[in-house]
Design an enzyme around this catalytic site. Structure first.
Site, PDB file in Angstrom:
ATOM      1  CE1 TYR A   1      -3.673   2.552   0.769  1.00 35.48           C
ATOM      2  CE2 TYR A   1      -2.240   3.290   2.550  1.00 35.48           C
ATOM      3  CZ  TYR A   1      -3.341   3.482   1.745  1.00 35.48           C
ATOM      4  OH  TYR A   1      -4.125   4.598   1.917  1.00 35.48           O
TER       5      TYR A   1
ATOM      6  CE  LYS B   1      -3.551   5.544  -1.332  1.00 35.64           C
ATOM      7  NZ  LYS B   1      -4.586   6.240  -2.151  1.00 35.64           N
TER       8      LYS B   1
END
Length: 252
Positions: free
Chosen positions: A156, A160
């Site tokens: 994740y 990002k």
């Protein structure tokens, strides 16, 4: 304030949470909005709510990791409202918490395909239209996990971080063509998903934020819509922290 009168916007992941708030705020300020989400019930609910409130919105079921879906999304904006001027690339997914060697490749791929590849595909399609018409503004939704490490969330966090990299590079590539591209990096936001977790966990997340609370989707939407507006006409390539002071309080 009808700052987006005559403008057409796409918002991905708009079936709930931050995306829903962005779509509602854009519509309330005059934009026609295409609601993009994989959830048909959520997407239709948001589009219907905007329409009932007197705004203009349509739902387009979109898997942002699918190139043909994304192409159809841009076509839907043009066919439904006659153009495309603004985009909020918000759709993203996480993966179960684990140290990197314990993350299943399939879980990593799912998070990266939606969060990073999805943002790339959306930007690619949006920018193709913007270049042709010499104008446009994009805001990509990253995260504080895209600025620093996120414990047990390597896939994740990497995705990002990648969203911010796409934002910064594209902003420079298109700055001379009347196109602006920025990103926002929220801390924990009180979305329906976050509010579904145990209250003790929510309190733990809030305790990490100097202001002592999580942010709200509307607070993110207010910054996003400012960055899309003409009031931000000299801002491009920037990433704005929306974190109640959390990043400043973390060790260097």
């Amino acid at each position: 304030m009808m700052r987006f009168e005559g403008k057409v916007a796409i918002v991905t992941g708009a079936g709930s949470g931050i995306g829903e708030a962005c779509a509602q705020t854009l519509a309330a300020q005059g934009a026609a909005v295409v609601i993009a989400d994989v959830s048909e019930p959520g997407g239709n609910r948001v589009a219907d709510g905007i329409t009932r409130a007197g705004g203009r919105a349509v739902f387009c079921r979109t898997d942002v990791s699918d190139e043909s879906d994304v192409a159809n999304l841009v076509r839907t904006a043009i066919d439904s409202f006659g153009g495309l001027h603004l985009a909020v690339n918000n759709a993203g997914l996480s993966h179960p918490q684990a140290r990197l060697h314990e993350i299943a490749p399939a879980d990593f791929d799912t998070a990266a395909n939606v969060t990073l590849r999805g943002t790339f595909l959306c930007m690619r399609a949006e920018l193709g239209h913007f270049v042709e018409h010499g104008t446009g503004a994009i805001v990509n939704v990253s995260s504080c996990a895209g600025l620093k490490s996120a414990t047990r969330m390597a896939g994740y966090s990497a995705s990002k971080h990648g969203v911010i990299g796409l934002t910064r590079t594209a902003a420079i590539d298109y700055a001379s063509e009347g196109i602006r591209i920025n990103s926002v990096a929220p801390a924990t936001i009180a979305t329906p998903k976050i509010l579904s977790y145990p209250t003790e966990l929510q309190a733990q997340w809030a305790s990490l934020i100097p202001m002592g609370r999580m942010g709200t989707p509307r607070e993110v939407a207010d910054l996003v819509t400012f960055l899309l507006s003409d009031e931000a006409s000299f801002i491009t390539g920037s990433t704005y922290e929306l974190d109640g002071g959390m990043m400043q309080a973390l060790p260097a």
